[in-house]
Scaffold this motif. Structure first.
Motif, PDB file in Angstrom:
ATOM      1  N   UNK A 133       0.139   3.664  -0.997  1.00 49.67           N
ATOM      2  CA  UNK A 133      -0.817   3.250   0.029  1.00 49.67           C
ATOM      3  C   UNK A 133      -1.728   2.146  -0.473  1.00 49.67           C
ATOM      4  N   UNK A 134      -2.231   2.290  -1.684  1.00 49.04           N
ATOM      5  CA  UNK A 134      -3.119   1.266  -2.240  1.00 49.04           C
ATOM      6  C   UNK A 134      -2.407  -0.088  -2.315  1.00 49.04           C
ATOM      7  N   UNK A 135      -1.153  -0.057  -2.772  1.00 47.68           N
ATOM      8  CA  UNK A 135      -0.425  -1.308  -2.908  1.00 47.68           C
ATOM      9  C   UNK A 135      -0.127  -1.968  -1.578  1.00 47.68           C
ATOM     10  N   UNK A 136       0.320  -1.191  -0.603  1.00 47.83           N
ATOM     11  CA  UNK A 136       0.711  -1.767   0.684  1.00 47.83           C
ATOM     12  C   UNK A 136      -0.488  -2.216   1.498  1.00 47.83           C
ATOM     13  N   UNK A 137      -1.551  -1.431   1.498  1.00 56.87           N
ATOM     14  CA  UNK A 137      -2.756  -1.812   2.246  1.00 56.87           C
ATOM     15  C   UNK A 137      -3.336  -3.108   1.682  1.00 56.87           C
ATOM     16  N   UNK A 138      -3.323  -3.246   0.373  1.00 53.88           N
ATOM     17  CA  UNK A 138      -3.876  -4.448  -0.243  1.00 53.88           C
ATOM     18  C   UNK A 138      -3.138  -5.714   0.152  1.00 53.88           C
ATOM     19  N   UNK A 139      -1.804  -5.664   0.149  1.00 57.45           N
ATOM     20  CA  UNK A 139      -1.046  -6.874   0.469  1.00 57.45           C
ATOM     21  C   UNK A 139      -0.998  -7.145   1.970  1.00 57.45           C
ATOM     22  N   UNK A 140      -1.222  -6.129   2.796  1.00 58.57           N
ATOM     23  CA  UNK A 140      -1.311  -6.369   4.242  1.00 58.57           C
ATOM     24  C   UNK A 140      -2.474  -7.296   4.552  1.00 58.57           C
ATOM     25  N   UNK A 141      -3.608  -7.028   3.913  1.00 52.75           N
ATOM     26  CA  UNK A 141      -4.768  -7.886   4.112  1.00 52.75           C
ATOM     27  C   UNK A 141      -4.503  -9.304   3.651  1.00 52.75           C
ATOM     28  N   UNK A 142      -3.861  -9.434   2.496  1.00 52.20           N
ATOM     29  CA  UNK A 142      -3.537 -10.766   1.982  1.00 52.20           C
ATOM     30  C   UNK A 142      -2.564 -11.486   2.902  1.00 52.20           C
ATOM     31  N   UNK A 143      -1.610 -10.740   3.472  1.00 50.36           N
ATOM     32  CA  UNK A 143      -0.660 -11.342   4.387  1.00 50.36           C
ATOM     33  C   UNK A 143      -1.319 -11.881   5.636  1.00 50.36           C
ATOM     34  N   UNK A 144      -2.290 -11.152   6.172  1.00 54.90           N
ATOM     35  CA  UNK A 144      -2.993 -11.620   7.372  1.00 54.90           C
ATOM     36  C   UNK A 144      -3.864 -12.833   7.082  1.00 54.90           C
ATOM     37  N   UNK A 145      -4.260 -13.015   5.855  1.00 51.95           N
ATOM     38  CA  UNK A 145      -5.057 -14.188   5.492  1.00 51.95           C
ATOM     39  C   UNK A 145      -4.189 -15.432   5.300  1.00 51.95           C
ATOM     40  N   UNK A 146      -2.869 -15.262   5.345  1.00 50.57           N
ATOM     41  CA  UNK A 146      -1.984 -16.416   5.197  1.00 50.57           C
ATOM     42  C   UNK A 146      -1.925 -17.199   6.502  1.00 50.57           C
ATOM     43  N   UNK A 147      -1.239 -18.323   6.467  1.00 51.88           N
ATOM     44  CA  UNK A 147      -1.145 -19.183   7.641  1.00 51.88           C
ATOM     45  C   UNK A 147       0.008 -18.813   8.570  1.00 51.88           C
ATOM     46  N   UNK A 148       0.838 -17.877   8.172  1.00 50.31           N
ATOM     47  CA  UNK A 148       2.008 -17.531   8.978  1.00 50.31           C
ATOM     48  C   UNK A 148       1.594 -16.806  10.259  1.00 50.31           C
ATOM     49  N   UNK A 149       2.336 -17.007  11.357  1.00 47.75           N
ATOM     50  CA  UNK A 149       2.087 -16.232  12.575  1.00 47.75           C
ATOM     51  C   UNK A 149       2.253 -14.743  12.294  1.00 47.75           C
ATOM     52  N   UNK A 150       1.584 -13.920  13.074  1.00 44.54           N
ATOM     53  CA  UNK A 150       1.601 -12.481  12.820  1.00 44.54           C
ATOM     54  C   UNK A 150       3.023 -11.934  12.759  1.00 44.54           C
ATOM     55  N   UNK A 151       3.872 -12.395  13.696  1.00 44.21           N
ATOM     56  CA  UNK A 151       5.233 -11.866  13.744  1.00 44.21           C
ATOM     57  C   UNK A 151       6.087 -12.321  12.560  1.00 44.21           C
ATOM     58  N   UNK A 152       5.578 -13.275  11.774  1.00 43.95           N
ATOM     59  CA  UNK A 152       6.325 -13.775  10.617  1.00 43.95           C
ATOM     60  C   UNK A 152       5.684 -13.412   9.283  1.00 43.95           C
ATOM     61  N   UNK A 153       4.550 -12.733   9.340  1.00 41.04           N
ATOM     62  CA  UNK A 153       3.816 -12.428   8.104  1.00 41.04           C
ATOM     63  C   UNK A 153       4.659 -11.604   7.149  1.00 41.04           C
ATOM     64  N   UNK A 154       5.277 -10.535   7.649  1.00 44.64           N
ATOM     65  CA  UNK A 154       6.047  -9.642   6.770  1.00 44.64           C
ATOM     66  C   UNK A 154       7.248 -10.364   6.174  1.00 44.64           C
ATOM     67  N   UNK A 155       7.870 -11.236   6.958  1.00 42.37           N
ATOM     68  CA  UNK A 155       9.072 -11.920   6.487  1.00 42.37           C
ATOM     69  C   UNK A 155       8.765 -13.030   5.498  1.00 42.37           C
ATOM     70  N   UNK A 156       7.614 -13.674   5.642  1.00 37.33           N
ATOM     71  CA  UNK A 156       7.327 -14.869   4.847  1.00 37.33           C
ATOM     72  C   UNK A 156       6.383 -14.638   3.671  1.00 37.33           C
ATOM     73  N   UNK A 157       5.542 -13.616   3.744  1.00 39.14           N
ATOM     74  CA  UNK A 157       4.612 -13.358   2.652  1.00 39.14           C
ATOM     75  C   UNK A 157       5.351 -12.585   1.556  1.00 39.14           C
ATOM     76  N   UNK A 158       5.600 -13.212   0.422  1.00 43.02           N
ATOM     77  CA  UNK A 158       6.464 -12.638  -0.608  1.00 43.02           C
ATOM     78  C   UNK A 158       5.952 -11.306  -1.137  1.00 43.02           C
ATOM     79  N   UNK A 159       4.661 -11.228  -1.430  1.00 48.12           N
ATOM     80  CA  UNK A 159       4.111  -9.985  -1.984  1.00 48.12           C
ATOM     81  C   UNK A 159       4.216  -8.846  -0.985  1.00 48.12           C
ATOM     82  N   UNK A 160       3.961  -9.135   0.287  1.00 47.34           N
ATOM     83  CA  UNK A 160       4.040  -8.099   1.310  1.00 47.34           C
ATOM     84  C   UNK A 160       5.488  -7.653   1.506  1.00 47.34           C
ATOM     85  N   UNK A 161       6.395  -8.616   1.576  1.00 43.04           N
ATOM     86  CA  UNK A 161       7.805  -8.278   1.739  1.00 43.04           C
ATOM     87  C   UNK A 161       8.297  -7.429   0.566  1.00 43.04           C
ATOM     88  N   UNK A 162       7.886  -7.803  -0.635  1.00 41.05           N
ATOM     89  CA  UNK A 162       8.283  -7.053  -1.826  1.00 41.05           C
ATOM     90  C   UNK A 162       7.719  -5.637  -1.790  1.00 41.05           C
TER      91      UNK A 162
END
Length: 290
Positions: free
Chosen positions: A50-79
């Motif tokens: 939980x700690x790991x996934x919650x942390x990278x979710x926040x980082x993913x939303x701070x990226x420039x990718x559209x919401x529907x592409x955040x999981x696919x394009x944010x490397x740390x979140x995808x990993x």
């Protein structure tokens, strides 16, 4: 991106960053209460996930990718999502339970957002964003889980094949492979690899392939045997096939299968006797002529 969507994204990202511990605690609690993980994962391991996934979710939303592409394009979140799924696969959870564990995070995250605003429009926009984000995470989790399970099954099948096709050293420079059950393409490949490796290690001259435990020999099985024999000969060794019982001999004759280039024997004992004799004989004549 509209101002409403931008505001929702800022709201959810802020909740993930400011209330990360509370969201992680709530997610673990929901999983334990509803037993959605379907595994023997301990509470401490769930909290680590939980700690790991919650942390990278926040980082993913701070990226420039559209919401529907955040999981696919944010490397740390995808990993993080992929590792989450693979860990569940190894622990024996079902793909549905694994996806539902990801989706349960929606509830914990929405509760955190509700603590930060009571505006109906903001909550609605945030709920839509959370659904988009975690639906994508759930889909990736499911796909990764299925791929991981298939890989585990392939690896286990390979290990079982290797165990079921041992190469035995019967005599100096004489090896044997006792085959039991159906000889298909996958098994032929394992037999060939193991046998060729053993020939090299033991400097073997003769390899006995015992088919006493093979229930039937058809054209496909005969082709698999021929491929193995040819590979062995390329290593400088030769083959004897043992276990040719009367029904198998009759079937081979009826099918017109040509095994004339291979020395055959009825029993493993006969094959061993022939192999020792051949090993000690001059190597001038072809094996089938001796």
């Amino acid at each position: 991106m509209s101002s409403i969507e931008t505001g929702a994204r800022e709201l959810v990202a802020g909740a993930l960053e400011a209330e990360a511990d509370d969201i992680a605690d709530r997610w673990v609690q929901l999983q334990l209460t509803r037993a959605e993980q379907g595994t023997d994962l301990s509470e401490s391991l769930l909290r680590e996930e939980a700690d790991g996934l919650v942390g990278v979710l926040g980082a993913g939303l701070r990226s420039d990718a559209p919401v529907e592409r955040v999981v696919a394009t944010h490397q740390d979140l995808r990993r993080a999502v992929s590792e989450f799924s693979m860990r569940r696969a190894r622990k024996g959870a079902s793909p549905t339970a694994t996806s539902m564990a990801v989706l349960t995070l929606k509830e914990a995250l929405l509760e955190a957002v509700q603590r930060r605003t009571h505006d109906g429009d903001e909550l609605f926009a945030a709920a839509l964003l959370i659904n988009q984000l975690l639906d994508r995470a759930g889909a990736l989790s499911f796909d990764t889980f299925v791929e991981g399970r298939e890989e585990i099954i392939r690896r286990q099948s390979r290990q079982l094949l290797e165990v079921s096709t041992p190469v035995v050293r019967l005599w100096r420079q004489v090896l044997a492979v006792p085959l039991i059950g159906t000889l298909d393409t996958a098994r032929t490949q394992v037999v060939m690899e193991n046998l060729l490796q053993a020939i090299q290690e033991h400097e073997a001259r003769i390899a006995i392939i015992d088919i006493t435990g093979v229930p039937t020999v058809d054209t496909a099985v005969a082709q698999h045997l021929m491929h193995t024999v040819n590979a062995v000969r390329l290593m400088g060794a030769d083959c004897v096939i043992s276990g040719i019982r009367p029904p198998i001999a009759q079937t081979i004759a009826q099918l017109g299968i040509d095994l004339s280039t291979i020395l055959t024997r009825a029993t493993l004992a006969d094959a061993l006797s022939a192999a020792i004799e051949l090993r000690d004989s001059p190597a001038s004549a072809p094996l089938t002529e001796r």
